[in-house]
Design a protein around this motif. Structure first.
Motif, short mmCIF file in Angstrom:
data_model
loop_
_atom_site.label_atom_id
_atom_site.label_comp_id
_atom_site.label_asym_id
_atom_site.label_seq_id
_atom_site.Cartn_x
_atom_site.Cartn_y
_atom_site.Cartn_z
N ASP A 19 0.83 -1.20 0.00
CA ASP A 19 0.00 0.00 0.00
C ASP A 19 0.87 1.26 0.00
OD1 ASP A 19 -2.20 -1.61 0.03
OD2 ASP A 19 -2.71 -1.27 2.14
N ARG A 20 1.85 1.29 0.90
CA ARG A 20 2.72 2.45 0.99
C ARG A 20 3.59 2.58 -0.26
NH1 ARG A 20 3.89 7.46 1.72
NH2 ARG A 20 6.08 7.86 2.28
N ALA A 21 4.13 1.47 -0.75
CA ALA A 21 4.98 1.52 -1.93
C ALA A 21 4.21 2.00 -3.15
CB ALA A 21 5.56 0.14 -2.20
N ALA A 22 2.98 1.54 -3.32
CA ALA A 22 2.17 1.98 -4.45
C ALA A 22 1.88 3.47 -4.37
CB ALA A 22 0.87 1.18 -4.50
N ALA A 23 1.61 3.95 -3.18
CA ALA A 23 1.34 5.37 -3.00
C ALA A 23 2.57 6.21 -3.33
CB ALA A 23 0.87 5.64 -1.58
N VAL A 24 3.73 5.74 -2.92
CA VAL A 24 4.97 6.46 -3.23
C VAL A 24 5.20 6.50 -4.74
CG1 VAL A 24 7.49 6.36 -3.03
CG2 VAL A 24 6.06 6.00 -1.00
N ALA A 26 2.97 6.23 -7.17
CA ALA A 26 1.97 7.09 -7.80
C ALA A 26 2.32 8.56 -7.61
CB ALA A 26 0.59 6.79 -7.24
N GLY A 27 2.77 8.91 -6.42
CA GLY A 27 3.15 10.30 -6.17
C GLY A 27 4.38 10.72 -6.95
N GLU A 28 5.41 9.87 -6.90
CA GLU A 28 6.68 10.18 -7.58
C GLU A 28 6.48 10.37 -9.08
OE1 GLU A 28 10.76 10.82 -8.15
OE2 GLU A 28 9.66 10.68 -6.26
N GLN A 29 5.58 9.59 -9.67
CA GLN A 29 5.40 9.62 -11.12
C GLN A 29 4.27 10.54 -11.56
OE1 GLN A 29 8.60 8.17 -11.26
NE2 GLN A 29 7.74 7.96 -13.32
N SER A 30 3.78 11.39 -10.64
CA SER A 30 2.79 12.38 -11.06
C SER A 30 3.01 13.68 -10.30
CB SER A 30 1.36 11.84 -10.91
OG SER A 30 1.06 11.51 -9.57
N THR A 31 2.18 13.98 -9.34
CA THR A 31 2.20 15.32 -8.73
C THR A 31 3.06 15.44 -7.49
OG1 THR A 31 0.25 14.80 -7.39
CG2 THR A 31 -0.12 15.76 -9.58
N GLY A 32 3.49 14.32 -6.90
CA GLY A 32 4.12 14.37 -5.59
C GLY A 32 5.62 14.37 -5.62
#
Length: 419
Positions: A19-24, A26-32
Motif C-alpha cells: 500500500d505504501r509503496a504503491a502510493a509512493v 503514484a506520487g513520484e510519477q505524477s504530482t508528488g
C-alpha cells in the motif's frame, strides 16, 4: 481536457508494504515528491495525480530480491496497477516511458519492481503511426503469399567484406531464401561500409529478381545518427532495397518514430540488448508491455527470440512475446499488427511448434546453421524448413511427413531435437 486515462501494471516488492509503496510510486510519477508542497492542492491532485487502481498481494519474503536501502522485517510482493490522466502527457511515447518506466525503478521503497503491461486509450494509439507494412505488406514485398517466411542472418556476424557478403547473398538467393538480414554488429564500419555493401548486395538481388520475378528481402542495418540514417534511407531506396533494419535500443523511441515517418521501407526492429530489461524477474520491463510501444512507434518486424533457443528465455516467455506482437491494440490502424521474428538456434524442429503457439503461419523464421549446415546445402536447408511448415499446416507429424521428403529427413537426422 479529457477524462481518459492510461494504466501500467507492475510486479512490486517492498519492505514498507504494498500500500505504501504503491502510493509512493503514484506520487513520484505524477504530482508528488518526498515532501508535501503547498502547490500540490487537492484540485491539482484530482486533475493530474496518478491513481492506484488495484493491489493484489502475491507473496512475501524475509529478504529483499534486489539490494535495498530501505529495510523491513518482511518484503511484501504483489501486482499493482496505477493509472494516469492522458492530459499529463498527450500521445507522446517518450513521455509515456518517462511516466510508466522512469524514476520509480530507483525508489528506495522497492526491493523489486518490474513493468508487466500497459493499457492505452484508443485515442492514444490512433494518434500514432504504427507499422507501415506489417505482415501483409512484408508478404507482398517478398512475394510469399502463405506459410512462414524463411530467413537467415549473414554469418560470420562481422568481418566479411562487401564483396564476400554479396557472394554469400548470391548463394542464398539462388537457394530460394525469402529474407536475409545483416547481423546487428555489422552496420557502417570502415571494414564493410553500408553503401558499398548495399550496392553489391542489391546488384545481386536485383539480378536474381529479374530472372525469378521475386526479390529477396534484405534488411540492411542502418543504425546510426539521424543525419546518417537519412542518407542511408535515400541510398537504400535508390538501390531498390526493400527493408531497413534498426537496433531499437541504439536509436531509441525518437529515432524509431523518426524512421517510421521517413522510411519508404519496412522497419526490421532488432531488440539486441533486450536482456538488460528482461533477464531479471525482479526489475525491468516485460516484452508484452514494451512491444506495444515499439509497434505504435512504427516497428514492422519484431524479434521475439525462438522456441528452445540458445538464450535464457523459456518457451513460455517466447510464446507470450510472439502472441503479443500479433495482438490488436485498441484504436490503432488495422490493429497495428507486426510480424513476429523467431530466431536463435532454430532448425526444422522448431518450425511446427512456432506455428502451433501462434495458431497461424504469419511469422518470419530465421535460421543460420539450420540452413547453411544442412547436409544437402543451403537450398536443401530452405526446402526442409518449408517442408516442416507444410507438415504443421496439414497436421501430419514431422517424422511421418519426412518419409516422402528427403530434405526434411536429412535435416531431422542431422539436427539434434531440442526438448
Amino acid at each position: 481536457m479529457t477524462t481518459e486515462r492510461f494504466t501500467a501494471t507492475y510486479d512490486m516488492e517492498s519492505p514498507v508494504g504494498l500500500d505504501r509503496a504503491a502510493a509512493v510510486a503514484a506520487g513520484e510519477q505524477s504530482t508528488g515528491t518526498f515532501v508535501r508542497l503547498a502547490a500540490e492542492t487537492d484540485d491539482l491532485r484530482a486533475r493530474s495525480g496518478a491513481r492506484i487502481e488495484a493491489i493484489r498481494p502475491t507473496g512475501s519474503s524475509p529478504t529483499p530480491s534486489l539490494p535495498s536501502r530501505a529495510k523491513g522485517e518482511v518484503y511484501e510482493r504483489g501486482e499493482v496497477t496505477i493509472s494516469w490522466p492522458m492530459d499529463n502527457i498527450g500521445p507522446s511515447l517518450p513521455n509515456l516511458m518517462a511516466t510508466i518506466a522512469g524514476n520509480l525503478f530507483e525508489l528506495a521503497e522497492f526491493s523489486a519492481i518490474r513493468l508487466l503491461d500497459v493499457t492505452l486509450p484508443p485515442s492514444f494509439a490512433a494518434a500514432l503511426p504504427g507499422p507501415q507494412f506489417g505482415i501483409g505488406g512484408t508478404r507482398s514485398l517478398m512475394g510469399v503469399a502463405e506459410g512462414p517466411m524463411i530467413g537467415t542472418i549473414i554469418k560470420p556476424s562481422i568481418g566479411l567484406t562487401a564483396d564476400e557478403t554479396a557472394s554469400l547473398v548470391d548463394t542464398l538467393a539462388g537457394a530460394g531464401i525469402d529474407f536475409i538480414k545483416d547481423d546487428e554488429l555489422q552496420a557502417n564500419g570502415p571494414g564493410c561500409p553500408l553503401e558499398e555493401r548495399a550496392t553489391r548486395v542489391m546488384d545481386v538481388l536485383n539480378r536474381h529478381a529479374d530472372r525469378s520475378g521475386r526479390k529477396v528481402m534484405y534488411a540492411f542495418n542502418m543504425t546510426d545518427d539521424l543525419d546518417a540514417m537519412a542518407h542511408h534511407l535515400d541510398m537504400l531506396e535508390r538501390l531498390g532495397a526493400t527493408c531497413a533494419m534498426a537496433s531499437l535500443y541504439s536509436v531509441g523511441l525518437v529515432g524509431l518514430r523518426w524512421l517510421r515517418d521517413r522510411s519508404p521501407l519496412p522497419i526490421h526492429a532488432h531488440r539486441n540488448g533486450w536482456g538488460l530489461m528482461s533477464r531479471s524477474p525482479h526489475i525491468g520491463i516485460a516484452f508484452p508491455a514494451m512491444q506495444k510501444i515499439w509497434r505504435l512507434a512504427g516497428a514492422d518486424h519484431l524479434h521475439v527470440n525462438g522456441l528452445r533457443n540458445k538464450f535464457t528465455e523459456p518457451d513460455a516467455v517466447v510464446t507470450n512475446a510472439a502472441r503479443s506482437v500479433q495482438a490488436p491494440i485498441a484504436g490503432a490502424a488495422a490493429g497495428a499488427i507486426a510480424l513476429p521474428v523467431f530466431s536463435s538456434g532454430q532448425t526444422v524442429w522448431q518450425v511446427g511448434p512456432s506455428a502451433d503457439v501462434l495458431g497461424n503461419q504469419d511469422f518470419l523464421f530465421c535460421a543460420g546453421g539450420g540452413i547453411m549446415s544442412h547436409p544437402g546445402g543451403p537450398a536443401a536447408g530452405i526446402t526442409a524448413l518449408r517442408q516442416a511448415a507444410e507438415a504443421a499446416r496439414i497436421g501430419v507429424p514431422i517424422r511421418d511427413h519426412a518419409r516422402e521428403q528427403p530434405e526434411l529427413a536429412q535435416a531431422l537426422a542431422h539436427f539434434k531435437e531440442v526438448l
